[in-house]
Design a protein around this motif. Structure first.
Motif: not given
Lengths: 212, 212
Positions: A182-191, A161-169, A147-154
């Motif tokens: 989950t961390i933001a997906r998008g165009i890399p900085v400078g991309g 495999e990564g997506d499967t694990t994220a869904f499972y968790i 109960g001490t955790i408020k937020e989980l960042i995946l």
């Protein structure tokens, strides 16, 4: 036409010394190192001062003898609880879930994260025989139940495999009322747009954010 | 536009453990290995079985403790006289002069040479402070004076330093009536004429040999 450099072949047959051969064999087990590079390392070490070689030899064996995995977050540590988990300045209610130790280092280097980590030790991959039970998901569940955790960042790789694990968790943890992000997906900085793949570009349009 | 991958930077600041940091520092001293590769090695070793890591650690330290230089040809050896010099099947009157141990390995791999070697330990290079005295030319001179050597094959790199060394040795040894030869320069086997540099091509025409 034969295009083979006679000296550049990969097989070195006759080593001048059993000691060299042994060192080359052991060094070539390192990831990405072949016999040629291993021989280069061996000859380099042979020319180095004995204290230098002893330092390397000790540092290598210390890796197994002195390093433990933090009993809290499963990160590598010298002590039972790692310096991130034991730091009073770290937010224990914000936990970033990563695949392995390298990801912790990468995120630490950004200097943008002040929570703690949970190292899974891999991602779910039935093909490689990695089931949820062989990861540290059970230990994460215990922490969430506490109960001490408020937020989980995946922060997992954007692979199947990564997506499967994220869904499972996410599915497992949802019932305990923890916020899951989950961390933001998008165009890399400078991309540049024109060189970004269609899936990333498409998702970055769908998941667009407020301009500020 | 900034084109920098934030995770791919070369500086890793916060290692999770002093032991890892120490191992990374030592491993990154190997030639051609940076901090990133060293970390990869360290994490690989961390996951390996302890016996494997002990084998590597021992093999490395054995390099300094068990390897000697052959007192006759200065090649690396486990014994005072190396297995090439002590072999009865090797022609002791034919000596191939090379820069370092790697050249011995390269020539041995051709299976075309049945004489013995003399390892100089470098080539004359005033810019790098390598004088004839810091090489094993004195020991070669003693062998030549001994009178058992009929032919010296100079197998040195085709660089300014290599050529200088070859000229120096040839000049020193000439008076003792030893035959001095040099390995053939020319177009590599399998090499195409149009891609060969002018100097090599020019020399290969001047130094043309009988067709057989």
């Amino acid at each position: 036409m034969q295009k083979r450099n006679l000296c550049g072949g990969s097989l070195i047959v006759n080593y001048p010394s059993v000691t060299i051969e042994n060192a080359v064999n052991e060094l070539s087990k390192l990831p990405g190192i072949g016999k040629k590079s291993a021989l280069r390392f061996a000859l380099f070490l042979l020319k180095s001062r004995v204290e230098e070689v002893e330092k390397l030899s000790t540092a290598i064996i210390d890796l197994k003898n002195k390093t433990v995995f933090c009993s809290h977050c499963h990160n590598i540590s010298d002590t039972e609880i790692c310096n991130i988990c034991s730091s009073p300045r770290r937010d224990k209610s914000l936990v970033c879930v990563v695949e392995d130790v390298r990801d912790v280092l990468a995120i630490e280097n950004t200097n943008q994260f002040f929570g703690t980590y949970h190292v899974l030790g891999g991602v779910i991959s039935p093909l490689e025989g990695i089931s949820p039970q062989s990861l540290t998901i059970g230990s994460l569940l215990e922490k969430v139940k506490g109960g001490t955790i408020k937020e989980l960042i995946l922060a997992l790789s954007s692979t199947m495999e990564g997506d499967t694990t994220a869904f499972y968790i996410a599915k497992k943890m949802k019932e305990f009322g923890v916020k899951i992000t989950t961390i933001a997906r998008g165009i890399p900085v400078g991309g540049e747009l024109e060189f970004t793949d269609e899936i990333t570009l498409g998702r970055s349009i769908i998941k667009r954010v407020e301009f500020n």
